[in-house]
Design an enzyme around this catalytic site. Structure first.
Site, mmCIF file in Angstrom:
data_model
loop_
_atom_site.group_PDB
_atom_site.id
_atom_site.type_symbol
_atom_site.label_atom_id
_atom_site.label_comp_id
_atom_site.label_asym_id
_atom_site.label_seq_id
_atom_site.Cartn_x
_atom_site.Cartn_y
_atom_site.Cartn_z
ATOM 1 N N GLY A 35 0.828 -1.187 0.000
ATOM 2 C CA GLY A 35 0.000 0.000 0.000
ATOM 3 C C GLY A 35 0.868 1.244 0.000
ATOM 4 N N TYR A 65 -14.926 -3.967 7.832
ATOM 5 C CA TYR A 65 -13.653 -3.306 8.141
ATOM 6 C C TYR A 65 -13.256 -3.604 9.585
ATOM 7 C CZ TYR A 65 -10.124 0.394 8.390
ATOM 8 O OH TYR A 65 -8.954 1.095 8.546
#
Length: 283
Positions: free
Chosen positions: A16, A162
């Site tokens: 990321g 999440y």
């Protein structure tokens, strides 16, 4: 003085790494003289980020590489390891940072759940299982930094997929550090990064400017570096709205739901509204 692993010539992988906290971390590592490999999706994003990192690296592009990688796929992580070793010869720091947050609901599409957990949780597990055994075998000091979330600790309503993924990252990283510290001769330590409100692609929404309450990715990484130097496992970041003292009370209240046999998520239960406010104000 920085963490003893974060020295010129050491090698860091950041997943990321094309934006947000990952890019800020990659630039911080590069500025210290580390060789840095970023992994992400999107060739154009990666090329742009690679250039930004090279600008702050003492050796420029010689010490930076960018690779497309789907962290949800173990084969991609094994290829990442092989490519980095072929280019730089070692791996000393692994930052499993890739994450997504498209939103979710308890009865939402199963594919949405699979995607979130595949990136946020399996991305961390895959990264560790693909890369850390080699780091252990090389017998050098090392760091593993997994990016979690306060939502994985207090699990607020609104985005359960999440929350589940980040709760898993917390449990996995705790187990990883326990394993590493009990391995004879192992000099690798694991750390859980717990950001506050950070203005990134993940949290931007439709906003063009950073909200006053948010930290920048660079502020978050500065705090992370200080915490790594101090040897902290739980890197609990504040932001401009929420000081550590408030985070601590919220975390204690969440744990108290079990101990006090309150309803789950009682912090958001109308019957406990006043009790939580009073608890928050206790010193």
């Amino acid at each position: 003085m920085n963490h003893p692993v974060l020295v010129p010539g050491a090698v860091a992988i950041v997943t990321g790494g094309a934006a947000g906290i990952g890019l800020a971390a990659a630039k911080a590592f590069a500025s210290l003289g580390l060789k840095v490999a970023i992994a992400d999706l999107g060739a154009e994003r990666l090329t742009e980020a690679e250039g930004e990192i090279a600008e702050v690296a003492p050796q420029g592009m010689e010490s930076v590489m960018a690779l497309e990688c789907d962290v949800g796929q173990m084969d991609d992580l094994k290829r990442l390891e092989a490519d980095v070793l072929a280019r730089f010869g070692s791996i000393d720091v692994l930052m499993n940072n890739a994450g997504i947050q498209p939103g979710s609901a308890i009865f939402g599409p199963a594919e949405n759940w699979r995607r979130v957990i595949g990136v946020n949780l399996w991305g961390v597990i895959n990264g560790v299982q693909a890369i850390i055994p080699g780091m252990i075998e090389r017998g050098r000091p090392g760091l593993v930094i997994n990016t979690g979330s306060k939502q994985g600790i207090t699990t607020p309503p609104g985005d359960p997929a999440y929350n589940v993924s980040k709760a898993g990252v917390k449990a996995f990283t705790e187990a990883l550090q326990h394993d590493l510290r009990n391995r004879e001769g192992c000099e690798i330590s694991a750390h859980l990064l717990i950001p506050g409100f950070v203005f990134t692609e993940l949290t931007r929404g439709g906003r063009a400017e950073k909200p006053a309450g948010a930290w920048t990715p660079e502020q978050t990484v500065d705090f992370m570096m200080q915490s790594l130097k101090a040897g902290d496992f739980y890197i609990l970041c504040p932001d401009n709205d929420v000081p550590r003292s408030v985070d601590e009370r919220r975390i204690l209240w969440a744990a108290g739901d079990i101990v006090e046999n309150r309803p789950p998520l009682s912090r958001w239960h109308p019957d406990y509204d006043e009790a939580f406010k009073a608890f928050l104000n206790e010193t």
